[in-house]
Design a protein around this motif. Sequence first.
Motif, PDB file in Angstrom:
ATOM      1  N   GLN A  48     -47.053  29.916  12.731  1.00  9.13           N
ATOM      2  CA  GLN A  48     -46.591  29.251  13.959  1.00  9.13           C
ATOM      3  C   GLN A  48     -47.794  28.819  14.810  1.00  9.13           C
ATOM      4  N   HIS A  49     -48.780  29.689  14.842  1.00  8.58           N
ATOM      5  CA  HIS A  49     -49.987  29.396  15.608  1.00  8.58           C
ATOM      6  C   HIS A  49     -50.742  28.202  14.984  1.00  8.58           C
ATOM      7  N   ALA A  50     -50.872  28.223  13.648  1.00  6.64           N
ATOM      8  CA  ALA A  50     -51.561  27.120  12.962  1.00  6.64           C
ATOM      9  C   ALA A  50     -50.829  25.794  13.193  1.00  6.64           C
ATOM     10  N   HIS A  51     -49.503  25.824  13.038  1.00  9.21           N
ATOM     11  CA  HIS A  51     -48.720  24.590  13.253  1.00  9.21           C
ATOM     12  C   HIS A  51     -48.931  24.085  14.689  1.00  9.21           C
ATOM     13  N   SER A  52     -49.015  25.018  15.638  1.00 12.79           N
ATOM     14  CA  SER A  52     -49.188  24.624  17.045  1.00 12.79           C
ATOM     15  C   SER A  52     -50.500  23.883  17.243  1.00 12.79           C
ATOM     16  N   GLU A  53     -51.539  24.374  16.585  1.00 16.54           N
ATOM     17  CA  GLU A  53     -52.847  23.713  16.737  1.00 16.54           C
ATOM     18  C   GLU A  53     -52.780  22.284  16.188  1.00 16.54           C
ATOM     19  N   ILE A  54     -52.110  22.123  15.056  1.00 15.04           N
ATOM     20  CA  ILE A  54     -52.071  20.786  14.429  1.00 15.04           C
ATOM     21  C   ILE A  54     -51.140  19.844  15.216  1.00 15.04           C
ATOM     22  N   ILE A  55     -49.947  20.319  15.551  1.00 17.51           N
ATOM     23  CA  ILE A  55     -49.035  19.467  16.341  1.00 17.51           C
ATOM     24  C   ILE A  55     -49.635  19.262  17.739  1.00 17.51           C
ATOM     25  N   LYS A 112     -38.052  25.176   9.406  1.00 16.96           N
ATOM     26  CA  LYS A 112     -37.845  26.608   9.146  1.00 16.96           C
ATOM     27  C   LYS A 112     -38.875  27.456   9.873  1.00 16.96           C
ATOM     28  N   GLN A 113     -39.941  26.825  10.358  1.00 11.84           N
ATOM     29  CA  GLN A 113     -40.924  27.545  11.172  1.00 11.84           C
ATOM     30  C   GLN A 113     -41.150  26.765  12.453  1.00 11.84           C
ATOM     31  N   LYS A 114     -41.550  27.496  13.472  1.00 13.39           N
ATOM     32  CA  LYS A 114     -41.704  26.872  14.779  1.00 13.39           C
ATOM     33  C   LYS A 114     -43.157  26.500  15.060  1.00 13.39           C
ATOM     34  N   TYR A 115     -43.351  25.790  16.160  1.00 11.39           N
ATOM     35  CA  TYR A 115     -44.681  25.603  16.759  1.00 11.39           C
ATOM     36  C   TYR A 115     -44.464  25.746  18.255  1.00 11.39           C
ATOM     37  N   SER A 116     -45.556  25.869  19.005  1.00  9.31           N
ATOM     38  CA  SER A 116     -45.407  26.216  20.421  1.00  9.31           C
ATOM     39  C   SER A 116     -44.587  25.185  21.204  1.00  9.31           C
ATOM     40  N   VAL A 278     -35.826  23.850  24.072  1.00  9.94           N
ATOM     41  CA  VAL A 278     -37.056  23.290  23.481  1.00  9.94           C
ATOM     42  C   VAL A 278     -37.359  23.955  22.136  1.00  9.94           C
ATOM     43  N   ILE A 279     -37.209  25.301  22.071  1.00 14.36           N
ATOM     44  CA  ILE A 279     -37.560  25.933  20.783  1.00 14.36           C
ATOM     45  C   ILE A 279     -36.459  25.747  19.728  1.00 14.36           C
ATOM     46  N   SER A 280     -35.296  25.255  20.180  1.00 17.13           N
ATOM     47  CA  SER A 280     -34.258  24.946  19.173  1.00 17.13           C
ATOM     48  C   SER A 280     -34.350  23.497  18.712  1.00 17.13           C
ATOM     49  N   GLY A 281     -35.356  22.777  19.139  1.00 14.48           N
ATOM     50  CA  GLY A 281     -35.547  21.413  18.643  1.00 14.48           C
ATOM     51  C   GLY A 281     -35.064  20.329  19.599  1.00 14.48           C
ATOM     52  N   ASN A 282     -34.634  20.731  20.807  1.00 16.92           N
ATOM     53  CA  ASN A 282     -34.062  19.730  21.725  1.00 16.92           C
ATOM     54  C   ASN A 282     -34.909  19.458  22.964  1.00 16.92           C
ATOM     55  N   GLY A 283     -36.217  19.655  22.853  1.00 20.28           N
ATOM     56  CA  GLY A 283     -37.094  19.334  23.984  1.00 20.28           C
ATOM     57  C   GLY A 283     -37.335  17.841  24.057  1.00 20.28           C
ATOM     58  N   PRO A 284     -38.056  17.383  25.117  1.00 22.05           N
ATOM     59  CA  PRO A 284     -38.250  15.942  25.297  1.00 22.05           C
ATOM     60  C   PRO A 284     -38.933  15.244  24.115  1.00 22.05           C
ATOM     61  N   CYS A 285     -39.850  15.922  23.409  1.00 16.66           N
ATOM     62  CA  CYS A 285     -40.598  15.215  22.351  1.00 16.66           C
ATOM     63  C   CYS A 285     -40.470  15.854  20.969  1.00 16.66           C
ATOM     64  N   ASN A 286     -39.552  16.792  20.774  1.00 16.78           N
ATOM     65  CA  ASN A 286     -39.500  17.485  19.474  1.00 16.78           C
ATOM     66  C   ASN A 286     -39.401  16.511  18.296  1.00 16.78           C
ATOM     67  N   GLN A 287     -38.463  15.564  18.412  1.00 19.59           N
ATOM     68  CA  GLN A 287     -38.229  14.670  17.272  1.00 19.59           C
ATOM     69  C   GLN A 287     -39.453  13.821  16.982  1.00 19.59           C
ATOM     70  N   GLU A 288     -40.038  13.310  18.064  1.00 19.94           N
ATOM     71  CA  GLU A 288     -41.226  12.452  17.928  1.00 19.94           C
ATOM     72  C   GLU A 288     -42.384  13.235  17.271  1.00 19.94           C
ATOM     73  N   ARG A 289     -42.596  14.476  17.743  1.00 19.61           N
ATOM     74  CA  ARG A 289     -43.721  15.260  17.201  1.00 19.61           C
ATOM     75  C   ARG A 289     -43.543  15.527  15.707  1.00 19.61           C
ATOM     76  N   LEU A 290     -42.336  15.938  15.313  1.00 16.78           N
ATOM     77  CA  LEU A 290     -42.132  16.264  13.895  1.00 16.78           C
ATOM     78  C   LEU A 290     -42.111  15.010  13.029  1.00 16.78           C
ATOM     79  N   ALA A 291     -41.579  13.914  13.577  1.00 15.87           N
ATOM     80  CA  ALA A 291     -41.565  12.662  12.812  1.00 15.87           C
ATOM     81  C   ALA A 291     -43.010  12.215  12.553  1.00 15.87           C
TER      82      ALA A 291
END
Length: 321
Positions: A48-55, A112-116, A278-291
């Motif tokens: 989760q920490h690694a994904h946070s750094e990259i995202i 299946k895994q989160k980021y900050s 936000v942590i369930s995927g419904n924050g302002p930019c979740n979709q944009e970040r993962l896309a």
Amino acid sequence: MTTTEADRLDEAELERHFEEKIAKDQRIEPRDWMPEGYRKTLVRQIAQHAHSEIIGMQPEGNWLTRAPSLRRKAILLAKVQDEAGHGLYLYSAAETLGVNRAELTERLLQHKQKYSSIFNYPTLTFADVGVIGWLVDGAAICNQVPLCRSSYGPYARAMVRICKEESFHQRQGYELLMTMMQGTEEQRQMVQDATNRWWWPSLMMFGPPDAESPHTQQSMAWRIKRHTNDELRQKFVDMTVPQAEALGVTLPDPELKWNPERGHYDFGEPDWAEFKQVISGNGPCNQERLAHRTAAHEQGSWVREAAAAYARKHSGQEVAA
Ligand code: FAQ
């Protein structure tokens, strides 16, 4: 004694040895026996920490082409590149636990895994770059310095290096804001506006309140975490209030007040319903970040293939034609 019983006894003995090491504050290393729950907790947190750094490269990366001067552009470029490096140290630490980076990336892309949570908010003006350095990197340092003493050796060692760079990041953010505060009224307003937007999300970075944190108790017992979420949040508030005063901005919390009896600042409750969204995927930019992350991963497949082919060639697995 059946083999199963012997195995069980062995496992109990191994567990006792592991617990003794933890109690003595000794490091657990990749080849040491560890309970499966300890390994899984580490994989979850480190990934989760690694994904946070990259995202986390995305919100600030958004300003690379629009930085107001060559100096600011060079600084921002260096910072964003550092975040990529942090992601790599952390994926490497996770790999010592028997998972590979490709697998972890897949888990992120499949939700299946989160980021900050913090990286799901937009960066609307250049002042956001400064406020991310000041508040977001400030919160990251507060959370990560104790992780340098985490019980798992590769994670703790990665954190030492990361923290040194994060402290440079925090200072560059603060210096940028100081400069803007000495500028025009409009620039001061930009800094105040960015502070208003990032303050509460920064407090949420520390995770849910202790009473609602399912992992804290066990992670503290295993000395993966050294402080609870609420302890670190309080530390961050205490550290940041004087910095806000020196900067000349107001933190957007009417309940923020020094409490002489506690020797700490009292502060208001973050909006935990927003945090859950936000942590369930419904924050302002979740979709944009993962896309964006998914597209970068797909477009980068030829680089991974080329790197793997090069590595094969140089490890002697492929005979030159
Ligand atoms: N966002 O029981 P707990 C950076 C999840 S800094 C999203 O309290 P734990 C630098 C948690 O995973 C940011 N999810 O969990 C940078 C769990 O869900 P799960 C990264 C969150 O692990 C700066 C559930 O809620 N730093 O990148 C968050 O004991 C600027 C229950 O929570 C780290 O990752 C959240 N904020 O404590 C880069 C630090 N909080 O997994 C670019 C290392 C909680 O069961 C620019 N991690 N959750 O589905 C930690 O210290 C801990 O993992 C906590 C959470 C404190 C984040």
